[in-house]
Write a protein that holds these residues in place. Structure first.
Motif, PDB file in Angstrom:
ATOM      1  N   VAL A 145       0.847  -1.205   0.000  1.00  0.00           N
ATOM      2  CA  VAL A 145       0.000   0.000   0.000  1.00  0.00           C
ATOM      3  C   VAL A 145       0.878   1.249   0.000  1.00  0.00           C
ATOM      4  N   ASN A 156       2.506   1.751  -3.380  1.00  0.00           N
ATOM      5  CA  ASN A 156       1.512   2.117  -4.385  1.00  0.00           C
ATOM      6  C   ASN A 156       1.375   3.632  -4.501  1.00  0.00           C
ATOM      7  N   ILE A 195      -6.252   5.921   4.291  1.00  0.00           N
ATOM      8  CA  ILE A 195      -5.160   4.950   4.101  1.00  0.00           C
ATOM      9  C   ILE A 195      -4.225   4.989   5.306  1.00  0.00           C
ATOM     10  N   ALA A 251      -0.600   5.388  -2.718  1.00  0.00           N
ATOM     11  CA  ALA A 251      -1.918   5.824  -2.240  1.00  0.00           C
ATOM     12  C   ALA A 251      -1.734   6.538  -0.904  1.00  0.00           C
ATOM     13  N   GLY A 252      -2.514   7.579  -0.705  1.00  0.00           N
ATOM     14  CA  GLY A 252      -2.364   8.336   0.524  1.00  0.00           C
ATOM     15  C   GLY A 252      -3.687   8.830   1.033  1.00  0.00           C
TER      16      GLY A 252
END
Length: 93
Positions: free
Chosen positions: A30, A33, A40, A35-36
């Motif tokens: 994660v 990736n 998350i 993503a934030g």
């Protein structure tokens, strides 16, 4: 019968260890990736808290310790996680 009693905790620890490894790979994936965001971050902090609790209760054997030790160690974990969450929240734009 004695052999089963001896192998049971070892199997449990092995299964828990594999689950901890899977949780670590999940959080790494994660993070990689890119993503934030707060959701998350909360998810990753929650997974880290669960991993910490598992280590404290099982591998450090605090799960079989008196209530005071459980309260102190899990309370410390909760405090650290809360401070990390607060620092993240304060640092958000």
């Amino acid at each position: 019968m004695h052999a089963n009693a001896t192998h049971s905790p070892n199997r449990r620890s092995t299964v828990l260890w594999v689950l901890l490894l899977a949780a670590t790979v999940f959080t790494w994936a994660v993070g990689e990736n890119g993503a934030g965001g707060p959701a998350i971050a909360a998810l990753l902090l929650g997974v880290a808290a669960l991993k910490g609790a598992a280590v404290i209760l099982d591998f450090m054997a605090v799960g079989r310790a008196p209530l005071l030790w459980k309260a102190l160690t899990l309370g410390w974990l909760a405090l650290v996680c809360a401070l990390i969450a607060l620092a993240y929240w304060k640092g958000m734009p």
